[in-house]
Design an enzyme around this catalytic site. Structure first.
Site, PDB file in Angstrom:
ATOM      1  CD  GLU A  78      -3.014   1.027   2.222  1.00 22.17           C
ATOM      2  OE1 GLU A  78      -3.631   2.054   2.530  1.00 22.17           O
ATOM      3  OE2 GLU A  78      -3.222  -0.078   2.755  1.00 22.17           O
ATOM      4  CE  LYS A 288      -6.282  -1.318   5.349  1.00 27.08           C
ATOM      5  NZ  LYS A 288      -5.613  -0.332   4.481  1.00 27.08           N
ATOM      6  CG  ASP A 304       2.135 -15.873  13.112  1.00 28.22           C
ATOM      7  OD1 ASP A 304       1.359 -15.420  12.250  1.00 28.22           O
ATOM      8  OD2 ASP A 304       1.938 -16.948  13.699  1.00 28.22           O
ATOM      9  CG  HIS A 405      -5.404   6.715   0.480  1.00 27.04           C
ATOM     10  ND1 HIS A 405      -6.360   5.827   0.897  1.00 27.04           N
ATOM     11  CD2 HIS A 405      -4.513   6.796   1.488  1.00 27.04           C
ATOM     12  CE1 HIS A 405      -6.067   5.391   2.112  1.00 27.04           C
ATOM     13  NE2 HIS A 405      -4.943   5.968   2.490  1.00 27.04           N
TER      14      HIS A 405
END
Length: 457
Positions: A78, A288, A304, A405
Site C-alpha cells: 500500500e 485497520k 507471524d 491516497h
C-alpha cells in the site's frame, strides 16, 4: 541543498544508512537483492511451494520512542503506509516522541479438558500445580536455562456451547457436548522468541500429566493462544495542537488564526477517535489504520502477522464490543490544547527465531531497527501503529483521506499501464494534475511521455 531522505534513490538511502551505522554493507546488499530466497530454502519453508511473492520494504526514519531514535522497516504493497507512518512519526518527534512500556511479556498456552466428568476437576487440577511446573521444566530445559519457562497456571471452568450462537437445534446439528470445558491456562516466559513451539511443547507436557492423573477425563487439545493479553504494550504521546497544522496550511495565518485552526484540528481528531469507540463500522477501519503500520513492521521482520492481527482485533473486542484500539483526547488549557494519544495492544513479537534467520531480508530488516530484545521491538512497533493512526486521522478530518491516497496511487497506476524507470514519476506527476485518475488516462499519458521521448510506440 541537501535532499530529504524520501527524495533519495533506494541505492542512496541504503548508502546513507550504511554510513550512519544502521546497516552493515552485507545487510544493505541483502535488502537490495531482488532475487529473494534460493529455491532450496523456499521449497522447504512452505508445503507445495511454487514461487515467491516480492513486496517492497520501506523505512520510517526518526521514530523517537523513550528518548531513542529508531529506523523502522515496513513491508507493504500500500503506497501511502510508509508515507503516513513517517509523517506521524515526524509530528510526534517534534513533540518529544512516544512513551512506551511493556509491563509483562508472557505468552499464553491452553490445555483443555472437554466434558469434565468430575465436578471438582478445577480444584483437583489446581492441587497439581507443583507437578505441572516440574513437567514444564523437564519439557523445555533450554528455555529455563535462558531464564524463561512456565510462570503461572490458572484453571477455568467454561460452559458448553450456546445453541443460540452455534445454530444448534436446526438442521446443522447440535453442540457436541453438554458439560462444557475446563481450560488450564499457562503463562510462559519465552524470552525473545515468538514462542509457539516453546508453549506447545510445554502444553503437551502438561496435557500428559493430566491424562495420567485423570484417566477418566478427555484432554481435547494443547496449543498456544494468540490472545496475548500478558504481552501488552502501552504507548502514548502528547502533541501541542499547532504541530497538527501542516506548514502549507499555516502560511499567511496570523497567530490567532493559527491557534484557532490548530484547536479545531485537534478537536476533530479527538471526535473521530470518539466515534471509533461507539461505532463498529468506524472502529474496524480505524483499527485497520493502526494495523497498517503494525502489520507492515511485523511482516518486514519475519514475524507471524496472522497471530498479531488476530490478537489485536480480539483485544479491541475484549469487553464484548468492538472498539478502536487507540484513543485521542484533548488535554491542556482551552487556549493551548494538547492532543493526547494512547493505545494498548498485545504484541508478542520475536527478535530471535528460525523463521527470522531463514529469511535473509527479514534478518537484515530486524538488524536495521537496532533493538536489543523483543520487548523493545514491541514498543517500537506499537509506536509505529499509533503514528500511522495519527496521520490517518489528521488527513481524514482535514484534507480528506482520498487526496493523499490518490497522490500515492498515481505511481502504482503508472506502473500498472506499463511505465518503467523515469517514466513512472513523469506519468504519476501528469496523473495528479489530470481531471480523472484511471487506467485510460494513465495509458494516454504514458503514450504522450513515450512520444515526447521519441520512443517507438
Amino acid at each position: 541543498m541537501s535532499r530529504r531522505f524520501y527524495e533519495l534513490s533506494p541505492t542512496e538511502r541504503r548508502g546513507q544508512m550504511v554510513a550512519e551505522g544502521l546497516l552493515t554493507p552485507g545487510a544493505a546488499k541483502v535488502l537490495a537483492d531482488p532475487s529473494g530466497l534460493d529455491p532450496h530454502t523456499a521449497s522447504r519453508l512452505v508445503e507445495n511451494q511454487v514461487g515467491q511473492l516480492h513486496l517492497p520494504i520501506g523505512v520510517v526514519p526518526g521514530m523517537l520512542v523513550n528518548g531513542r531514535t529508531y529506523t523502522v522497516p515496513l513491508c507493504t504493497e500500500e503506497a501511502s503506509v510508509v508515507a503516513a507512518a513517517s509523517n506521524g512519526a515526524r509530528i510526534v518527534r517534534e513533540a518529544g516522541g512516544f512513551t512506551a512500556v511493556t509491563p509483562t511479556r508472557l505468552v499464553t498456552g491452553q490445555v483443555v479438558v472437554a466434558e469434565p466428568r468430575d465436578p471438582e476437576l478445577v480444584t483437583r487440577i489446581e492441587q497439581c500445580r507443583e507437578e505441572l511446573f516440574a513437567a514444564a521444566a523437564r519439557a523445555h530445559p533450554s528455555i529455563v536455562a535462558r531464564g524463561g519457562g512456565l510462570r503461572e497456571v490458572r484453571v477455568r471452568a467454561l460452559p458448553p456451547a450456546d445453541p443460540d450462537v452455534t445454530g444448534a437445534g436446526a438442521a446443522d446439528g447440535t453442540p457436541a457436548g453438554t458439560r462444557g470445558f475446563v481450560s488450564v491456562d499457562l503463562s510462559v516466559d519465552v524470552r525473545d522468541a515468538m514462542g509457539a513451539n516453546i508453549v506447545d511443547t510445554i502444553g503437551e507436557a502438561v496435557a500428559a500429566v493430566l491424562r495420567e492423573r485423570f484417566p477418566q477425563e478427555e484432554v481435547l487439545l494443547a496449543i498456544i493462544s494468540n490472545y496475548a493479553v500478558e504481552a501488552l504494550v502501552e504507548v502514548s504521546c502528547d502533541l501541542p495542537a499547532p504541530l497538527l497544522v501542516p506548514a502549507r496550511a499555516a502560511r499567511g495565518l496570523s497567530a490567532e488564526e493559527l491557534a484557532a485552526l490548530a484547536g479545531r484540528t485537534a478537536r476533530r481528531i479527538a471526535l473521530a477517535s470518539d466515534l471509533a469507540q461507539v461505532d463498529t463500522t468506524r472502529a474496524v477501519t480505524h483499527n485497520k489504520g493502526v494495523m497498517n503500520g503494525i502489520h507492515a513492521a511485523a511482516l518486514a521482520i519475519g514475524n507471524d502477522t496472522r497471530a498479531v492481527e488476530a490478537g489485536c482485533h480480539a483485544w479491541a473486542a475484549r469487553d464484548g464490543r468492538y472498539r478502536g484500539l487507540s484513543h485521542w483526547s484533548l488535554t491542556g488549557a482551552q487556549d493551548a490544547p494538547v492532543l493526547h494519544g494512547r493505545m494498548s495492544v498485545p504484541l508478542p513479537l520475536a527478535s530471535v527465531g528460525g523463521t527470522i534467520h531463514a529469511l535473509p531480508q527479514a534478518e537484515a530488516a530486524l538488524a536495521l531497527t537496532g533493538v536489543d530484545d523483543a520487548a523493545e521491538l514491541a514498543r517500537v512497533v506499537a509506536a509505529v501503529g499509533l503514528a500511522q493512526n495519527l496521520a490517518a486521522l489528521r488527513a481524514l478530518v482535514t484534507d480528506g483521506i482520498q487526496k493523499g491516497h490518490m497522490s500515492m496511487h498515481s505511481r502504482a497506476l503508472a506502473i500498472t499501464v506499463g511505465a518503467r524507470g523515469e517514466q513512472i514519476e513523469r506519468v504519476a506527476e501528469l496523473l495528479r494534475a489530470a481531471p480523472r485518475m484511471n487506467q485510460d488516462t494513465a495509458r494516454a499519458l504514458l503514450a504522450r511521455v513515450r512520444a515526447e521521448a521519441g520512443e517507438v510506440q
